[in-house]
Write an enzyme that holds these catalytic residues in place. Structure first.
Site, PDB file in Angstrom:
ATOM      1  N   SER A  48     -22.542  -9.636 -28.090  1.00  0.00           N
ATOM      2  CA  SER A  48     -22.063  -8.667 -29.111  1.00  0.00           C
ATOM      3  C   SER A  48     -20.936  -9.464 -29.711  1.00  0.00           C
ATOM      4  O   SER A  48     -20.365  -9.035 -31.000  1.00  0.00           O
ATOM      5  CB  SER A  48     -21.237  -7.663 -28.263  1.00  0.00           C
ATOM      6  OG  SER A  48     -20.080  -8.154 -27.804  1.00  0.00           O
ATOM      7  N   GLY A  49     -20.796 -10.898 -29.414  1.00  0.00           N
ATOM      8  CA  GLY A  49     -19.531 -11.352 -29.944  1.00  0.00           C
ATOM      9  C   GLY A  49     -18.173 -11.290 -29.705  1.00  0.00           C
ATOM     10  O   GLY A  49     -17.044 -11.708 -29.906  1.00  0.00           O
ATOM     11  N   GLY A  50     -18.220 -10.484 -28.550  1.00  0.00           N
ATOM     12  CA  GLY A  50     -17.036 -10.129 -27.948  1.00  0.00           C
ATOM     13  C   GLY A  50     -16.719 -11.511 -26.971  1.00  0.00           C
ATOM     14  O   GLY A  50     -17.650 -12.089 -26.552  1.00  0.00           O
ATOM     15  N   LYS A 108      -9.792 -11.931 -17.157  1.00  0.00           N
ATOM     16  CA  LYS A 108      -9.943 -12.222 -18.550  1.00  0.00           C
ATOM     17  C   LYS A 108      -9.381 -13.563 -19.234  1.00  0.00           C
ATOM     18  O   LYS A 108     -10.050 -14.331 -19.671  1.00  0.00           O
ATOM     19  CB  LYS A 108      -9.567 -10.997 -19.313  1.00  0.00           C
ATOM     20  CG  LYS A 108      -9.902 -11.182 -20.755  1.00  0.00           C
ATOM     21  CD  LYS A 108     -10.627  -9.884 -21.252  1.00  0.00           C
ATOM     22  CE  LYS A 108     -11.251  -9.914 -22.456  1.00  0.00           C
ATOM     23  NZ  LYS A 108     -12.386  -8.766 -22.648  1.00  0.00           N
ATOM     24  N   GLU A 145       4.564 -10.729  -6.635  1.00  0.00           N
ATOM     25  CA  GLU A 145       3.512 -10.784  -7.640  1.00  0.00           C
ATOM     26  C   GLU A 145       3.597 -10.097  -8.982  1.00  0.00           C
ATOM     27  O   GLU A 145       3.108 -10.111  -9.782  1.00  0.00           O
ATOM     28  CB  GLU A 145       2.058  -9.922  -7.041  1.00  0.00           C
ATOM     29  CG  GLU A 145       2.219  -8.399  -6.797  1.00  0.00           C
ATOM     30  CD  GLU A 145       2.698  -8.160  -5.418  1.00  0.00           C
ATOM     31  OE1 GLU A 145       3.410  -8.841  -5.051  1.00  0.00           O
ATOM     32  OE2 GLU A 145       2.497  -6.987  -4.996  1.00  0.00           O
ATOM     33  N   CYS A 178       5.290  -6.173   1.639  1.00  0.00           N
ATOM     34  CA  CYS A 178       5.517  -4.991   1.849  1.00  0.00           C
ATOM     35  C   CYS A 178       4.728  -4.109   3.076  1.00  0.00           C
ATOM     36  O   CYS A 178       4.947  -4.092   4.204  1.00  0.00           O
ATOM     37  CB  CYS A 178       5.305  -4.301   0.457  1.00  0.00           C
ATOM     38  SG  CYS A 178       6.053  -2.504   0.347  1.00  0.00           S
ATOM     39  N   TYR A 179       3.808  -3.256   2.494  1.00  0.00           N
ATOM     40  CA  TYR A 179       3.251  -2.658   3.657  1.00  0.00           C
ATOM     41  C   TYR A 179       2.533  -3.513   4.587  1.00  0.00           C
ATOM     42  O   TYR A 179       2.357  -3.515   5.885  1.00  0.00           O
ATOM     43  CB  TYR A 179       1.957  -1.739   3.042  1.00  0.00           C
ATOM     44  CG  TYR A 179       1.120  -0.813   4.136  1.00  0.00           C
ATOM     45  CD1 TYR A 179       1.757   0.412   4.809  1.00  0.00           C
ATOM     46  CD2 TYR A 179      -0.073  -1.330   4.122  1.00  0.00           C
ATOM     47  CE1 TYR A 179       0.945   1.099   5.550  1.00  0.00           C
ATOM     48  CE2 TYR A 179      -0.855  -0.475   5.288  1.00  0.00           C
ATOM     49  CZ  TYR A 179      -0.297   0.582   5.958  1.00  0.00           C
ATOM     50  OH  TYR A 179      -0.909   1.640   7.083  1.00  0.00           O
ATOM     51  N   ASP A 221     -16.217 -11.636 -23.374  1.00  0.00           N
ATOM     52  CA  ASP A 221     -17.193 -11.625 -22.251  1.00  0.00           C
ATOM     53  C   ASP A 221     -18.394 -11.914 -22.570  1.00  0.00           C
ATOM     54  O   ASP A 221     -18.863 -12.883 -21.857  1.00  0.00           O
ATOM     55  CB  ASP A 221     -17.128 -10.295 -21.578  1.00  0.00           C
ATOM     56  CG  ASP A 221     -15.508  -9.736 -21.556  1.00  0.00           C
ATOM     57  OD1 ASP A 221     -14.810 -10.253 -21.528  1.00  0.00           O
ATOM     58  OD2 ASP A 221     -15.491  -8.638 -21.223  1.00  0.00           O
ATOM     59  N   HIS A 233       7.899  -7.345  -3.636  1.00  0.00           N
ATOM     60  CA  HIS A 233       6.555  -7.716  -4.128  1.00  0.00           C
ATOM     61  C   HIS A 233       6.753  -9.063  -5.120  1.00  0.00           C
ATOM     62  O   HIS A 233       7.290  -9.000  -6.214  1.00  0.00           O
ATOM     63  CB  HIS A 233       5.964  -6.844  -5.192  1.00  0.00           C
ATOM     64  CG  HIS A 233       5.784  -5.605  -4.597  1.00  0.00           C
ATOM     65  ND1 HIS A 233       4.380  -5.395  -3.891  1.00  0.00           N
ATOM     66  CD2 HIS A 233       6.442  -4.543  -3.597  1.00  0.00           C
ATOM     67  CE1 HIS A 233       4.178  -4.197  -3.395  1.00  0.00           C
ATOM     68  NE2 HIS A 233       5.546  -3.697  -3.384  1.00  0.00           N
ATOM     69  N   GLY A 282       0.789  -1.109  -0.033  1.00  0.00           N
ATOM     70  CA  GLY A 282      -0.032   0.094  -0.086  1.00  0.00           C
ATOM     71  C   GLY A 282       0.857   1.256   0.003  1.00  0.00           C
ATOM     72  O   GLY A 282       2.089   1.051   0.314  1.00  0.00           O
TER      73      GLY A 282
END
Ligand code: XMP
Length: 533
Positions: A229-231, A389, A177, A84-85, A233, A175, A57
């Protein structure tokens, strides 16, 4: 979401990397959720976490009003990893000494892992003694609390990590990550598997099985509508909901006339024919062209399209004859009787919590096709709201969606309307579609489609002089935009090889009527945006 799987709770203390921690835990095939640091204890513990990770943070633990360590974290119930924090908070709360460092340690740093290794377990033995890691901190721990041993040090941080094996509390100053930290993924996997004892159940098959059960439970025998929509998601949402409730699902696909070449056919083919989903396809091209006539202002285009879209969608739903019927069997009184499935992803859920949304300057009005009709009464079904995603893509593939859908690049809700700069006419839309199709074909041929995060053609609102044969031309100009990016918040222009650019340019000016010039956009975001409007 974790009725069957082990989960990790991540408390977010405001680090820009908090979402990345969640991504890494998920990549280790372990379910996790990100909570604001001050979320009610019942909410966090309601997940029945097998472990808790504290993010970094921006604050100093001594800042007035700085986020505090919730008491339940260290009550010994489950293992804890402070980053970290998170480490400084643990040190302060448990009686260690935290001091403001004389100079900030920021960037790549070498640390030495101390003998006994990171979390004292077998997998840690596989880590080298010395690691190059990413640091970003001002405060540092000067004395560990009673019961802790030092597990890592760097030149500027004699205590770059600490552990109390008996209580299962671990902390690291760096970190793990971020990609810049060597073996960072293993460190997180090691914590969640070996220390917390989580299994590896978070896989596409597991996600699908669990999602289906939840969708069935939530939907009962009610009808479900999905704006497709075809996207990626909305496609994965439709496929998942269809797998769960079959013909209770009706998809509505609106062809706005603002789609790319052959896009409408492809969506209809994939979902109606291959997936066997009940799909209502509406051709609303004329209506959209009508409302866009003479409009050149980008925000006005977006506003009109958004509004029209909702109206078309609404009138389709109204004509479907699946309006709320309170007497429908199996539905409890008061429940909304029609469900609307939406492809909301986990990052949208996380980001919509923060205050940044309200305070950030409005650059463009983003909206998604499938927007929610305001005054219609639906219950929302959001089966992807806990997925990132990449997880949604993996689920889509596992459900049999083709790569052309699953790996589709993002496409803005207002479609080609914001890529045909200036006035929108059918002729100009077709011109852009043809140019864009050539770009896509050539990128595919050069195997560059996945290497660019987004690549598309833009039709500029200017004309240029050219020469063709012996004659003068005065025609339109196409710009090629291709970017690489991880998060679409910042982006670099893609270094497409000259030979590929040459082929794209030569094909466009030769094959697309009314275009005599092609330019390549070499601007980063910021200061530009990815789309031109
Ligand atoms: P910008 O142009 O803001 O775009 O750098 C960032 C990403 O968002 C996409 N984009 C949209 N997506 N509705 C959407 O769903 C919209 O109105 C919209 N406008 C831009 C853009 O294609 C890029 O991926």
């Amino acid at each position: 979401m974790n009725s069957h799987t082990d989960g990790i709770a991540i408390l977010d203390f405001g680090s820009q990397y908090s979402q990345l921690i969640a991504r890494r835990v998920r990549e280790a095939n372990v379910y996790c959720e990100l909570f604001p640091w001050d979320a009610p204890a019942e909410k966090v513990l309601g997940l029945k976490p097998r472990g808790i990770i504290l993010s970094g943070g921006p604050n100093s633990v001594y800042d007035p009003g700085a986020p505090q360590l919730p008491a339940y974290v260290v009550d010994g119930a489950v293992p804890v990893l402070g980053i970290c924090y998170g480490m400084q908070l643990l040190a302060k709360a448990l009686g260690g000494v935290v001091a403001s460092s004389t100079h900030r340690e920021y960037g790549q740093t070498d640390i030495e892992l101390d003998p006994g290794a990171l979390f004292g377990a077998a997998r840690a033995a596989m880590l080298p003694r010395s690691l190059s890691v990413w640091m970003s901190h001002g405060d540092r721990v000067d004395r560990v609390p009673a019961g802790f041993r030092v597990i890592a040090h760097s030149a500027n941080s004699p205590i770059a990590g600490m552990a109390d094996d008996a209580r299962g509390i671990y902390a690291i100053q760096f970190h793990p990550e971020v990609n810049h930290t060597q073996h960072g993924r293993e460190i997180i996997a090691h914590f969640v598997h070996d220390v917390c004892g989580c299994g590896s159940e978070w896989t596409s098959a597991g996600i699908i099985e669990e999602s289906i059960a939840r969708i069935r439970e939530q939907a009962g025998n009610r009808p479900v509508i999905c704006g497709l929509s075809g996207g990626v998601d909305s496609s994965v949402t439709a496929a998942l909901v269809h797998r769960a409730v079959g013909d209770q699902l009706t998809c509505v696909f609106v062809d706005t006339g603002l789609l790319r070449k052959r896009e409408a056919e492809q969506v209809i083919d994939t979902f109606q024919r291959e997936q066997g989903i009940r799909l209502i396809a509406v051709n609303a091209t004329e209506e959209f062209l009508d409302i866009l006539q003479g409009v050149t202002d980008p925000e006005e285009k977006r506003r009109r399209i958004g509004e029209k879209f909702v109206r078309v969608f609404e009138s389709q739903i109204a004509s479907l004859d699946i309006k709320p019927q309170p007497e429908m069997p199996g539905v409890s009184t008061g429940a909304k009787t029609v469900m609307l499935a939406q492809g909301t992803l986990y990052p949208d859920v996380i980001e919509s919590r923060g205050p940044e949304r309200q305070t950030a300057a409005k650059i463009k009005t983003h909206h998604n096709v499938g927007g929610l009709p305001k005054d219609m009464q639906f219950e929302l079904l959001e089966p992807l709201r806990f997925l990132f995603k990449d997880e949604a893509r993996a689920v889509g593939s596992a459900l049999g969606l083709p790569d052309s859908i699953v790996w589709r690049q993002p496409f803005p809700g207002p479609g080609l309307a914001v890529r045909v700069l200036g006035e929108i006419t059918w002729e100009r839309l077709e011109r852009l579609r043809d140019a864009d199709a050539i770009l896509q074909e050539e990128l595919q041929r050069a195997d560059l489609l996945r290497a660019t995060s987004q690549a598309f053609a833009v039709l500029l609102p200017v004309r240029a002089v050219g020469v063709m044969g012996d004659g003068r031309t005065y025609s339109e100009v196409v710009a090629i935009r291709a970017v690489t990016t991880d998060d679409f918040m910042t982006a670099d222009w893609a270094r497409i090889p000259y030979e590929v650019l040459a082929r794209i340019s030569s094909r466009i000016v030769n094959e697309v009527q009314g275009v005599n010039r092609v330019t390549y956009d070499i601007t980063t975001k910021p200061p530009a945006t990815i789309e031109w409007e």
